[in-house]
Design an enzyme around this catalytic site. Sequence first.
Site, short mmCIF file in Angstrom:
data_model
loop_
_atom_site.label_atom_id
_atom_site.label_comp_id
_atom_site.label_asym_id
_atom_site.label_seq_id
_atom_site.Cartn_x
_atom_site.Cartn_y
_atom_site.Cartn_z
N SER A 28 3.23 27.53 14.43
CA SER A 28 2.36 27.58 13.25
C SER A 28 1.56 26.32 13.02
O SER A 28 0.63 26.32 12.20
CB SER A 28 3.20 27.88 12.01
OG SER A 28 3.78 29.17 12.15
N ASP B 221 5.32 39.53 10.54
CA ASP B 221 5.20 38.23 9.88
C ASP B 221 6.60 37.63 9.89
O ASP B 221 7.59 38.33 10.03
CB ASP B 221 4.71 38.39 8.44
CG ASP B 221 4.26 37.07 7.84
OD1 ASP B 221 3.03 36.80 7.86
OD2 ASP B 221 5.15 36.28 7.39
N HIS C 63 3.63 38.46 2.36
CA HIS C 63 3.26 37.48 1.32
C HIS C 63 2.32 38.07 0.28
O HIS C 63 1.82 37.36 -0.58
CB HIS C 63 2.57 36.26 1.97
CG HIS C 63 3.42 35.58 3.00
ND1 HIS C 63 4.42 34.70 2.66
CD2 HIS C 63 3.43 35.67 4.34
CE1 HIS C 63 5.00 34.26 3.77
NE2 HIS C 63 4.41 34.86 4.82
N CYS D 183 1.43 32.14 6.42
CA CYS D 183 1.38 33.58 6.58
C CYS D 183 0.82 33.95 7.96
O CYS D 183 -0.29 33.59 8.32
CB CYS D 183 0.48 34.18 5.49
SG CYS D 183 0.17 35.94 5.74
#
Lengths: 623, 372
Positions: free
Chosen positions: A320, A357, A363, A376
Site C-alpha cells: 500500500s 479489500d 469503507h 482503501c
Amino acid sequence: MIGFNDSDLLDLQRRLVILRVGLLLVVALLALRLWHLQIREGPYYRDLSENNRTRSVVLEPARGLIFDRNGILLANNVPSFALYVTLEDVKDRQGLIAQLAALLNLDPEVIQKKLSLGKGSKLQPRKIKDRLTLREATLIESHRLDLPGVMVQVESQRNYPGGVVAAHLLGYVGEVSADQLERADFADLHQGSIVGQYGVEKTFDRQVRGRAGQKSVEVDALGHEKRAVVAEKPMAGDDLYLTIDIRLQKVAEDLLGEETGAIVALDPTTGDVLAMASRPGFDPNMLSKELTNKQWVEIVQNEGRPLNNRATQGQYPPGSTFKVVMAAAALESNTVTPSTMVRCNGGYQFGNRLFHDWKPGGHGSVDMNQALIHSCDVYFYTVGQRMGIDTIAEYAKQFGLGQETGVELGSERVGIVPSTAWKQKARNQPWYPGETISAAIGQGYVTVTPLQMASVIGTVANDGLSMKPRLVQAVMNRATGERAEFPPTVRGKVSVKPASIALIKESLTDVVTKGTATRAKSALVTIGGKTGTAQTAALRTGPEKDIPKKFRDHAWFVAFAPVDAPRIAVAVLAEHMGHGGSAAAPLAKEVIETYVKAYPQVLKGTSAGGGAKSATASRPKTS
Amino acid sequence: MIDRVIDSRGMDSFDLRFIGLIAIILSVGVLSIYSVTHSQDTTFPFYLKQLVWILLGTIAFLVMYLSDYHKIARLAYPTYAVILILLAVVLVMGKSSRGAQRWIPIGPFAFQPSEFAKLVLVLVLANYYSRVSRVGWLQRVVVPGLIVLPGLLLILKQPDLGSGLSFLAVYAAMLLMVGVRSKALGIILLLSVMLFPFVWEMVWASLHDYQRQRVMAFVDPDYDPGGKGYHALQSKIAIGSGELSGKGLYGGTQSQLKFLPEGHTDFVFAVYAEEWGFVGVLVLLALFIALIWVSLEIAARAKDTLGALLAAGIVAMLCFCVVVNIGMTAGMFPIVGIPLPLVSYGGSATIMTMASLGLLLNVKRRRLTLFY
C-alpha cells in the site's frame, strides 16, 4: 760435479725467454678478459650487482579514515604485522614452507599457493599472511636467521571501531584478487594489496586507497636486511565524510534487532542518507581478515544472507505504500479529482474475479483523502483500472522506481515497474488488464527497494523535487588538507501540481493522526506516512499467528517529518512482520524522534512558519 | 768451490726494488682483506692476522735470504720426506673444511702442508737436476716424475685440486727448463692423449661432489645462479660491476654483502677488482709482471745451475698461481682452490710465498760473487 755444464746454463737462459714471452701472452689474455668483464660488459654486471643487493619492499599506505556527518570516526587503521617472503633469497622452498606452516599453524598448501601467486619477479616479496599475532611475529623474528628471505613488516590494518554498525555502508576490505589485478584501475597494486571489497570502501577505493611507497632494502647474500637505501614514503588515502549520523544509524539497526529488514532515513532536501540499516548484518572486522574457505561458505550460505544490503538490494512488493505514487498519478492524469468518490463495499469485481479489500466490510464511499487514510484498496483498484498500467508506470518512473537511485553503493537493484512493454519484453506475454488491479495496490509484478521508497516519500515531502540519495558528502585530501564537498544533486522533478502534492501530504499526515498508522503518532513532531503490507504468499488462510513466519507478509511504512518543512524521510521494511501499521510504523516513529531530538533546529523551521530552507543552516555543505 | 763466498755489500737498488714490489702487493692484499672483513665483529680480525702472517713471512724471507741456498738445497730430500709425512698426517687427523682435509690444527691456527710442499718440490727437483747428467729421458722425466708422484697423490687424496695442479706445474716448468728432447716430449704428449680418457675417468671419480659441480659450473655458470655456478657467477658480477674505476674502498657491494664467498681468500682478486675497477686491475697486473720480471732476471743471471733452476721453479710456481687464480675469478678456468700469492689471506700460503721470494733473492745475492 756431475751437474749441468755452462752450455746447459746458457740453454736454460734461452728457455727463460720463452717463459717471459709466454707470461706476457697469458697476462695479456687475462687483461683482455678483465677488460671484457669490466668495460664491455661492465654495465650489465653493474645491474646484476644492484639487483643482487637490493630488494624493493612495498610500503603499504594507510587507508583514508571514514567519518560520519558529525566527524565521528567509523573506520581507522591499527598497526599489524605482515609476513613476506622473497623467493630470490629462499634456498630451500619446501623446507621453508614446512617451517612456516609449523610456526604459524598454517596449511602448507595455502603457503605454497601464496608463493606461486602472481607473475612478479622472484625479487618481489610476496605477502604470506597478515594480522600476525604479536606472539607469531616474535616467533618469526626469533627464527629469523633460519628463515632467509622471510620478513615481518609492520603495516596498518583496517579497523571498524563500531563493529557491525553501518557494516553494509562502510563495507570491508580484502586482498586484491587475481581478477582485479588484471584490471586497469588496479594497475598500481600488487599481490597482497588491500582494497575495498564492499560498501563505500569499494566505491571510493580509488580515493581511500592511498599510494604505496617503496623501500629499497640492501640485503646480504643470506637475504638478511642490512639497511634501507631509498625510501619513498607511502601516501595515506583520502578521508571520507559520510552523510550518515552514526547515532541514528545505530538506533535504526537496534530497532530492527534480530528481525530481518531495512530502514532508510534520508534528508529529502539534500538526498543525504542519514541512516541505512539492513539486518542481519556482519562484522566488517572479521570479513577484512583473511577468511578460510569454510568461513566464507558459512557466510555466503547463511539463510539470512547477511552480506545482502536489503536497503539497496532487497526487492519487495511495495504494497500500500505504492498508493502514494498512485494518488499522484491519478490526480495528475486527471483520472480523478480530490473529491471524486468511489464506493467501496469490500471488493472489486473484474470479469469473473473478485478482488478483496483488506477490510472485509469495505469503507463505504471514499474520496482520495479517505482512501489514503484508510488505505482503501477498492478506491485504488478503481482508479488503477481507469488509468491503465502504462500511466501508472509513467508516474512510478517519475518517482524513481524501476531505476537505480544512484547512491554510492555497488550492485544496487532496481525493482520492477511493470508496463505492457515491460511484460512483452520480460515475459514475452501481453499485459492482462486484471494485472493492473494488483499493481494498483503495489502487488503483482511491482517490486521496489526500501531506498527507492524512502526516495519516493522524500520526493513527496520535498514537494516533488527528487534529490539523489548520497552517502558521501566530502572527501578530504590528506596531503593537502583540502576538503572537497560534493554538492547535493537534483535527480528530477515529478510533474505533479503543488496542490496535488499538498493534498497527498495532508492525507498522509491524517494517516498518522487518524488512519492506519496511528502508532507512528509522535508528541514531538508531526509525521506524515503511509503503511503497507506486502503479500508474500498467494494463499492466506487463517489468522496471522497461525501462518509460519516465512510466509507472513512484509510490513512497510514510509514517513516524513516534520510535516510543515520535512527534513527526514523514512522507509521501514520489516520482513515477515505482518501489518505495516503495527510492525513498521513504530520503528519509523522512533527513528524520526531520535533525529528530531538530535537536531532540534529542524523543528524551529516549522514553528517559524514553514521556513524549512532556513534549517539548512545546520548543514554546512549545500552549494 | 766458490759458494762459500758471501757478498758483503748489503742490499742494492735491485734488492730494494724487489722488496718494494713485494711490500706493495702485500699492502694491496691487507687492504682488500680489511675491506671485506672489517665489519666482522671479532677481537682478532683477519687483516690483523694477515699482518701476523706477513711478520712470520718476513722472518721466513730473511732466513731463506741469509742462509746459503746450496745448504738449503741439501736439506731438500729430508724436508720432502717430512712434508710427505705431514701430508699423510693431514689425511689421518687433519681439519676438514668443505669435504677436504688440508689443515693440521696448531693451537688456534691451521697449518697447510700442501702449500709448503710446493716450495719443497722446487727445491727437490732443482737439487736433483743440478746433480744428474742428461743421460736420457729416464733420468730427466721418469725419475723426477716418480719423486713428484707420492706428494701429488697425497695432495689429490685430500683432495686439493689447486695444490695438485701447482705441483704438476712446478714439475712441468722444471722439465721445460732442463730441456726435454722433442722425442721425449712427443712420447709424453702421445701418452697423455692416449691416457686422457682413463685419467679423466679416474680424476672424475675421485673428485668430491662440490668439485664436480664446480667443473660443471665452469662449463655453464649462468645456468643455475643459486646453485653450483654461484661462486663463479658472483665473482664475475663482482669483477664486472667494478667497471673502469671501481666502486671505491668498502664500496664493493658484492663482497661487503657476502654475495661473494671466500672474499678474503681465494676470491680476493674479485674484491679488489670490484673496488678498484679495471684501472686497479691493470695496476695490480703490472705489479705482478714487474715482480716476475725481476725474478726472471735473477734466474737468468744465476751463477750456477742449482740457482737458476731454483729461481726458475719459484717463478714458475708464482706465475702459475697468479694466472690460475685471476683466471678462475674471472671465469676463464674452473674454480680450483689456489690463492693469489701475497694478496689472499692465509698463513701457510703467505709464509711459503715469502720464503720462496727470500730464496730467490738469495740466488741473486750469491751470483754477485762471480764478479770478485
